[in-house]
Write a protein that holds these residues in place. Structure first.
Motif, PDB file in Angstrom:
ATOM      1  N   PHE A 223      -8.038   0.508  -3.278  1.00 45.59           N
ATOM      2  CA  PHE A 223      -8.871   1.084  -2.233  1.00 45.59           C
ATOM      3  C   PHE A 223     -10.050   1.814  -2.861  1.00 45.59           C
ATOM      4  O   PHE A 223     -10.013   2.195  -4.039  1.00 45.59           O
ATOM      5  CB  PHE A 223      -8.063   2.033  -1.344  1.00 45.59           C
ATOM      6  N   ILE A 224     -11.086   1.963  -2.077  1.00 51.65           N
ATOM      7  CA  ILE A 224     -12.279   2.686  -2.515  1.00 51.65           C
ATOM      8  C   ILE A 224     -12.337   4.002  -1.749  1.00 51.65           C
ATOM      9  O   ILE A 224     -12.529   4.002  -0.525  1.00 51.65           O
ATOM     10  CB  ILE A 224     -13.550   1.857  -2.260  1.00 51.65           C
ATOM     11  N   PRO A 225     -12.128   5.127  -2.430  1.00 47.67           N
ATOM     12  CA  PRO A 225     -12.153   6.413  -1.737  1.00 47.67           C
ATOM     13  C   PRO A 225     -13.565   6.764  -1.263  1.00 47.67           C
ATOM     14  O   PRO A 225     -14.555   6.437  -1.921  1.00 47.67           O
ATOM     15  CB  PRO A 225     -11.687   7.409  -2.797  1.00 47.67           C
ATOM     16  N   ALA A 226     -13.618   7.436  -0.133  1.00 46.45           N
ATOM     17  CA  ALA A 226     -14.900   7.917   0.380  1.00 46.45           C
ATOM     18  C   ALA A 226     -15.064   9.411   0.152  1.00 46.45           C
ATOM     19  O   ALA A 226     -16.192   9.929   0.165  1.00 46.45           O
ATOM     20  CB  ALA A 226     -15.008   7.605   1.873  1.00 46.45           C
ATOM     21  N   THR A 227     -13.953  10.111  -0.061  1.00 45.54           N
ATOM     22  CA  THR A 227     -13.967  11.549  -0.315  1.00 45.54           C
ATOM     23  C   THR A 227     -12.947  11.853  -1.401  1.00 45.54           C
ATOM     24  O   THR A 227     -12.119  11.008  -1.760  1.00 45.54           O
ATOM     25  CB  THR A 227     -13.593  12.337   0.953  1.00 45.54           C
ATOM     26  N   ASP A 228     -12.970  13.086  -1.888  1.00 52.65           N
ATOM     27  CA  ASP A 228     -11.959  13.485  -2.863  1.00 52.65           C
ATOM     28  C   ASP A 228     -10.555  13.408  -2.267  1.00 52.65           C
ATOM     29  O   ASP A 228      -9.598  13.026  -2.947  1.00 52.65           O
ATOM     30  CB  ASP A 228     -12.234  14.912  -3.356  1.00 52.65           C
ATOM     31  N   ARG A 229     -10.429  13.745  -0.999  1.00 54.17           N
ATOM     32  CA  ARG A 229      -9.128  13.663  -0.341  1.00 54.17           C
ATOM     33  C   ARG A 229      -8.620  12.228  -0.305  1.00 54.17           C
ATOM     34  O   ARG A 229      -7.410  11.974  -0.330  1.00 54.17           O
ATOM     35  CB  ARG A 229      -9.215  14.215   1.091  1.00 54.17           C
ATOM     36  N   GLY A 230      -9.538  11.265  -0.282  1.00 56.76           N
ATOM     37  CA  GLY A 230      -9.142   9.866  -0.209  1.00 56.76           C
ATOM     38  C   GLY A 230      -8.291   9.404  -1.373  1.00 56.76           C
ATOM     39  O   GLY A 230      -7.494   8.462  -1.234  1.00 56.76           O
ATOM     40  N   TYR A 231      -8.406  10.066  -2.530  1.00 56.06           N
ATOM     41  CA  TYR A 231      -7.606   9.662  -3.690  1.00 56.06           C
ATOM     42  C   TYR A 231      -6.116   9.859  -3.437  1.00 56.06           C
ATOM     43  O   TYR A 231      -5.278   9.225  -4.105  1.00 56.06           O
ATOM     44  CB  TYR A 231      -8.044  10.431  -4.930  1.00 56.06           C
ATOM     45  N   ALA A 232      -5.765  10.711  -2.470  1.00 56.44           N
ATOM     46  CA  ALA A 232      -4.357  10.930  -2.149  1.00 56.44           C
ATOM     47  C   ALA A 232      -3.728   9.726  -1.456  1.00 56.44           C
ATOM     48  O   ALA A 232      -2.504   9.684  -1.262  1.00 56.44           O
ATOM     49  CB  ALA A 232      -4.211  12.174  -1.270  1.00 56.44           C
ATOM     50  N   PHE A 233      -4.539   8.742  -1.105  1.00 46.62           N
ATOM     51  CA  PHE A 233      -4.009   7.517  -0.509  1.00 46.62           C
ATOM     52  C   PHE A 233      -3.235   6.690  -1.536  1.00 46.62           C
ATOM     53  O   PHE A 233      -2.428   5.830  -1.171  1.00 46.62           O
ATOM     54  CB  PHE A 233      -5.165   6.697   0.080  1.00 46.62           C
ATOM     55  N   ALA A 234      -3.439   6.949  -2.824  1.00 45.57           N
ATOM     56  CA  ALA A 234      -2.759   6.208  -3.882  1.00 45.57           C
ATOM     57  C   ALA A 234      -1.245   6.364  -3.766  1.00 45.57           C
ATOM     58  O   ALA A 234      -0.738   7.443  -3.418  1.00 45.57           O
ATOM     59  CB  ALA A 234      -3.235   6.686  -5.244  1.00 45.57           C
ATOM     60  N   GLU A 235      -0.531   5.295  -4.062  1.00 45.79           N
ATOM     61  CA  GLU A 235       0.933   5.314  -3.937  1.00 45.79           C
ATOM     62  C   GLU A 235       1.540   4.271  -4.863  1.00 45.79           C
ATOM     63  O   GLU A 235       1.033   3.158  -4.985  1.00 45.79           O
ATOM     64  CB  GLU A 235       1.339   5.017  -2.499  1.00 45.79           C
ATOM     65  N   THR A 236       2.614   4.650  -5.543  1.00 49.02           N
ATOM     66  CA  THR A 236       3.414   3.690  -6.311  1.00 49.02           C
ATOM     67  C   THR A 236       4.868   3.861  -5.897  1.00 49.02           C
ATOM     68  O   THR A 236       5.324   4.981  -5.658  1.00 49.02           O
ATOM     69  CB  THR A 236       3.287   3.907  -7.833  1.00 49.02           C
ATOM     70  N   PHE A 237       5.601   2.752  -5.812  1.00 50.93           N
ATOM     71  CA  PHE A 237       6.995   2.826  -5.399  1.00 50.93           C
ATOM     72  C   PHE A 237       7.684   1.511  -5.737  1.00 50.93           C
ATOM     73  O   PHE A 237       7.030   0.495  -6.016  1.00 50.93           O
ATOM     74  CB  PHE A 237       7.114   3.123  -3.897  1.00 50.93           C
ATOM     75  N   ILE A 238       9.023   1.539  -5.724  1.00 49.03           N
ATOM     76  CA  ILE A 238       9.838   0.360  -6.023  1.00 49.03           C
ATOM     77  C   ILE A 238      10.718   0.068  -4.823  1.00 49.03           C
ATOM     78  O   ILE A 238      11.426   0.945  -4.332  1.00 49.03           O
ATOM     79  CB  ILE A 238      10.713   0.585  -7.273  1.00 49.03           C
ATOM     80  N   VAL A 239      10.657  -1.160  -4.346  1.00 51.42           N
ATOM     81  CA  VAL A 239      11.478  -1.616  -3.237  1.00 51.42           C
ATOM     82  C   VAL A 239      12.143  -2.937  -3.636  1.00 51.42           C
ATOM     83  O   VAL A 239      11.454  -3.886  -4.025  1.00 51.42           O
ATOM     84  CB  VAL A 239      10.658  -1.811  -1.954  1.00 51.42           C
ATOM     85  N   ASP A 240      13.455  -2.981  -3.573  1.00 51.44           N
ATOM     86  CA  ASP A 240      14.206  -4.208  -3.854  1.00 51.44           C
ATOM     87  C   ASP A 240      13.834  -4.808  -5.218  1.00 51.44           C
ATOM     88  O   ASP A 240      13.658  -6.019  -5.363  1.00 51.44           O
ATOM     89  CB  ASP A 240      13.956  -5.231  -2.732  1.00 51.44           C
ATOM     90  N   GLY A 241      13.690  -3.933  -6.210  1.00 46.37           N
ATOM     91  CA  GLY A 241      13.411  -4.383  -7.572  1.00 46.37           C
ATOM     92  C   GLY A 241      11.981  -4.797  -7.832  1.00 46.37           C
ATOM     93  O   GLY A 241      11.678  -5.350  -8.895  1.00 46.37           O
ATOM     94  N   ILE A 242      11.076  -4.538  -6.895  1.00 51.94           N
ATOM     95  CA  ILE A 242       9.672  -4.909  -7.039  1.00 51.94           C
ATOM     96  C   ILE A 242       8.816  -3.647  -7.007  1.00 51.94           C
ATOM     97  O   ILE A 242       8.962  -2.817  -6.103  1.00 51.94           O
ATOM     98  CB  ILE A 242       9.229  -5.883  -5.925  1.00 51.94           C
ATOM     99  N   GLY A 243       7.925  -3.490  -7.987  1.00 54.54           N
ATOM    100  CA  GLY A 243       7.051  -2.328  -8.048  1.00 54.54           C
ATOM    101  C   GLY A 243       5.741  -2.575  -7.317  1.00 54.54           C
ATOM    102  O   GLY A 243       5.145  -3.644  -7.451  1.00 54.54           O
TER     103      GLY A 243
END
Length: 352
Positions: free
Chosen positions: A48-68
């Protein structure tokens, strides 16, 4: 697997609309989900392309069913550098699909960058200059091959050098790897112009059993690519063994690193199952570079696996990669457990 992917995509879109409607300019998909080349362990490639500093909080990493899964930010400036051929990530601009847009102006801005990239690729002088930069990057890796003391490091640096040479060659042809590494070798074979002997040297290097043979093949490929680009063979400074003071790990960053890296482990698992020995090597090189970097950064013991690679039997390679996965997990979980969710609904429940 496909059901989880669709759920992830819907969640990403809905979250942008609901929680970050003015803070995220664009959310974009690329890779196997977009070009319909998924396998049983495929993730969803998304940035994603952030539009504000707050937008960087949209980042997310997680593992579901063995897939990252990794939803990561890229600034407008970085996307612009890619459009100007400054990084070999052209599919992230040229083949990306917009999942969410804050406004039509953001869409127009992104499409203008796509058009700029097309123009850069059509400009012989610009694309050849960028190709020569990749040739220089390959020469740096060749230098590190010569300084390496074990087969793992030799293969890691030589593989990276061949990837940079491939980037140089495809740029010189005015195009790029539209599907990333997925059809790397097929795309190379389809190019109208390629350095003499490059395919043979690349294949022989992957199959090489000794550092000497690998170095010889890489040197031949680099020399041929320099002639192909009508460029001098790059001069490099001798490799130096700089002392590095390990950093103190940030537990959250380590966990996010693993959640992102898991897709690389999974690619090798699928390559081994399908007997894709060339892609197993290439994906192994990229995995090694990531792991070796974090081990050096935090003073972890080296985790080697490319030394057991055998193109005729990937069994030992697959087993060693599984061991490295467990060892890396144990190192990271000294600082913080890695969350693993059985399905997407359990991941959503963890966010409440």
């Amino acid at each position: 697997m496909k059901l989880n992917q669709d759920k992830v995509v819907d969640w990403i879109r809905d979250r942008a609309q609901r929680e970050f409607p003015t803070d995220v300019a664009l959310v974009l998909l690329y890779g196997s989900y977009v070009n319909k080349t998924t396998h049983r362990l495929s993730d969803v490639d998304c940035y994603f392309i952030p539009a504000t500093d707050r937008g960087y909080a949209f980042a997310e990493t997680f593992i579901v069913d063995g897939i990252g899964y990794d939803v990561f930010p890229m600034s407008w400036e970085r996307v612009g550098r890619i459009a100007d051929l400054g990084e070999p990530l052209l599919p992230l601009v040229g083949d990306a699909e917009i999942l969410y847009a804050r406004s039509t102006k953001d869409i127009e801005r992104f499409n203008a960058l796509k058009n700029r990239m097309v123009d850069r690729l059509a400009d012989v002088e610009i694309r050849n200059a960028k190709a020569r930069t990749q040739l220089e990057n390959a020469a740096e890796e060749l230098r590190d091959v010569s300084a390496s003391t074990n087969l793992h490091d030799v293969r890691k640096h030589a593989g990276a050098a061949f990837l940079r040479l491939a980037d140089a060659i495809v740029l010189a042809n005015g195009t790029y790897f539209h599907q990333g590494l997925k059809r790397h070798f097929e795309n190379l074979a389809d190019l109208p112009r390629i350095p003499a002997g490059f395919h043979g040297n690349y294949t022989a290097a992957i199959r090489a059993k000794t550092p000497e043979e690998l170095l010889d093949r890489l040197q031949s490929a680099l020399d041929a690519t320099a002639r192909f680009l009508d460029a001098p063979i790059p001069k490099t400074n001798p490799s130096t063994d700089e002392r590095h003071t390990p950093s103190t790990p940030d537990p959250d960053e380590l966990v996010s690193f693993y959640e992102e890296l898991l897709s690389s482990f999974n690619k090798i698992r699928v390559n081994a199952e399908q007997g894709e020995w060339r892609m197993a090597f290439v994906n192994g090189v990229n995995l090694a570079r990531e792991i070796d970097g974090v081990c050096r950064e935090f003073g972890f013991p080296p985790l080697m696996f490319l030394d057991v690679y055998d193109p005729d039997d990937l069994t030992a390679f697959r087993k060693r990669v599984e061991i490295v996965d467990k060892e890396l997990t144990a190192l990271i979980e000294r600082y913080k457990p890695i969350p693993r969710h059985l399905d997407f609904d359990s991941f959503l429940h963890s966010l409440r």
